[in-house]
Write a protein that holds these residues in place. Structure first.
Motif, PDB file in Angstrom:
ATOM      1  N   GLU A 170       3.729   5.562  -5.654  1.00 58.45           N
ATOM      2  CA  GLU A 170       3.578   5.568  -7.116  1.00 58.45           C
ATOM      3  C   GLU A 170       2.444   6.493  -7.546  1.00 58.45           C
ATOM      4  O   GLU A 170       2.565   7.207  -8.534  1.00 58.45           O
ATOM      5  CB  GLU A 170       3.331   4.146  -7.619  1.00 58.45           C
ATOM      6  N   ARG A 171       1.348   6.448  -6.780  1.00 54.77           N
ATOM      7  CA  ARG A 171       0.217   7.316  -7.102  1.00 54.77           C
ATOM      8  C   ARG A 171       0.616   8.782  -6.995  1.00 54.77           C
ATOM      9  O   ARG A 171       0.312   9.587  -7.881  1.00 54.77           O
ATOM     10  CB  ARG A 171      -0.956   7.022  -6.177  1.00 54.77           C
ATOM     11  N   GLU A 172       1.313   9.124  -5.903  1.00 56.25           N
ATOM     12  CA  GLU A 172       1.745  10.509  -5.721  1.00 56.25           C
ATOM     13  C   GLU A 172       2.711  10.918  -6.834  1.00 56.25           C
ATOM     14  O   GLU A 172       2.636  12.037  -7.346  1.00 56.25           O
ATOM     15  CB  GLU A 172       2.400  10.695  -4.347  1.00 56.25           C
ATOM     16  N   ALA A 197       2.256   1.667  -3.406  1.00 55.75           N
ATOM     17  CA  ALA A 197       1.207   2.127  -4.319  1.00 55.75           C
ATOM     18  C   ALA A 197       0.910   3.614  -4.101  1.00 55.75           C
ATOM     19  O   ALA A 197       0.711   4.364  -5.062  1.00 55.75           O
ATOM     20  CB  ALA A 197      -0.058   1.298  -4.139  1.00 55.75           C
ATOM     21  N   LEU A 198       0.894   4.041  -2.829  1.00 58.70           N
ATOM     22  CA  LEU A 198       0.660   5.461  -2.555  1.00 58.70           C
ATOM     23  C   LEU A 198       1.799   6.320  -3.108  1.00 58.70           C
ATOM     24  O   LEU A 198       1.557   7.390  -3.680  1.00 58.70           O
ATOM     25  CB  LEU A 198       0.512   5.697  -1.046  1.00 58.70           C
ATOM     26  N   MET A 208       2.792   9.647  -9.857  1.00 53.08           N
ATOM     27  CA  MET A 208       2.002   9.785 -11.080  1.00 53.08           C
ATOM     28  C   MET A 208       1.215  11.092 -11.080  1.00 53.08           C
ATOM     29  O   MET A 208       1.113  11.778 -12.109  1.00 53.08           O
ATOM     30  CB  MET A 208       1.056   8.595 -11.243  1.00 53.08           C
ATOM     31  N   ILE A 209       0.666  11.444  -9.922  1.00 54.90           N
ATOM     32  CA  ILE A 209      -0.099  12.694  -9.821  1.00 54.90           C
ATOM     33  C   ILE A 209       0.825  13.882 -10.059  1.00 54.90           C
ATOM     34  O   ILE A 209       0.482  14.817 -10.811  1.00 54.90           O
ATOM     35  CB  ILE A 209      -0.804  12.800  -8.442  1.00 54.90           C
ATOM     36  N   ARG A 255       0.831  -1.209   0.000  1.00 51.53           N
ATOM     37  CA  ARG A 255       0.000   0.000   0.000  1.00 51.53           C
ATOM     38  C   ARG A 255       0.864   1.256   0.000  1.00 51.53           C
ATOM     39  O   ARG A 255       0.568   2.222  -0.719  1.00 51.53           O
ATOM     40  CB  ARG A 255      -0.916   0.014   1.232  1.00 51.53           C
TER      41      ARG A 255
END
Length: 170
Positions: free
Chosen positions: A101-103, A98-99, A105-106, A95
């Motif tokens: 990577e998400r940040e 993933a967070l 990507m954002i 998790r």
């Protein structure tokens, strides 16, 4: 003499025969019988003692088995708990990754949007200037491209537009 009183000779013979049989039984046969009975008693008691020892050993083995079983259950519970903790740790790590990577990507998307916006704004300003110049040239009746290129009119227009839009956003 009467019928109920025995004669001496048959009485003596009976007494002597009884004595011989009695002595044979007590001296020969009874010791053998007692020996056999003693052997049987010893065998019975020996079997009983062996059975008791076997029962005690079986009880000890059963207690040992139960202890080992309880220890195995405890070990299995510990392993299950460790597996659950390890799984929860892996899930938390996944998790977190993933967070991250998400940040990332954002942030990348926002940077791309900002650059696209700057590019689109520059292209739009160029298009607006050329369209406005062409329209002004049609209204005036002669081309005014040279005036627009040398003038600060376009720059002042866009700076005023930027100031208005900044004031409207606040």
């Amino acid at each position: 003499m009467g019928i109920l009183i025995p004669r001496l000779l048959p009485t003596v013979v009976c007494v002597l025969t009884f004595a011989v049989v009695f002595v044979c039984l007590t001296k020969i046969l009874l010791p053998r019988i007692n020996g056999v009975l003693a052997e049987r008693q010893d065998a019975i008691e020996g079997r009983k003692e062996r059975a008791e020892r076997t029962a005690i050993e079986a009880g000890e083995v059963l207690a040992k088995y139960r202890d080992e079983l309880a220890e195995a259950r405890h070990e299995a519970a510990r392993l299950r708990q460790e597996a659950m903790e390890h799984g929860a740790q892996l899930i938390a790590e996944i998790r977190a990754e993933a967070l991250r990577e998400r940040e990332a990507m954002i942030a990348e998307s926002q940077a791309r949007l900002a650059t696209d916006r700057v590019i689109a704004e520059a292209e739009l300003r160029g298009a607006v200037v050329s369209s406005a110049t062409e329209l002004a040239g049609r209204v005036v009746g002669e081309p005014i491209d040279s005036v627009v290129d040398e003038s600060d009119v376009v720059d002042r227009f866009f700076s005023d537009l930027d100031a208005r839009s900044a004031a409207g956003l606040k």
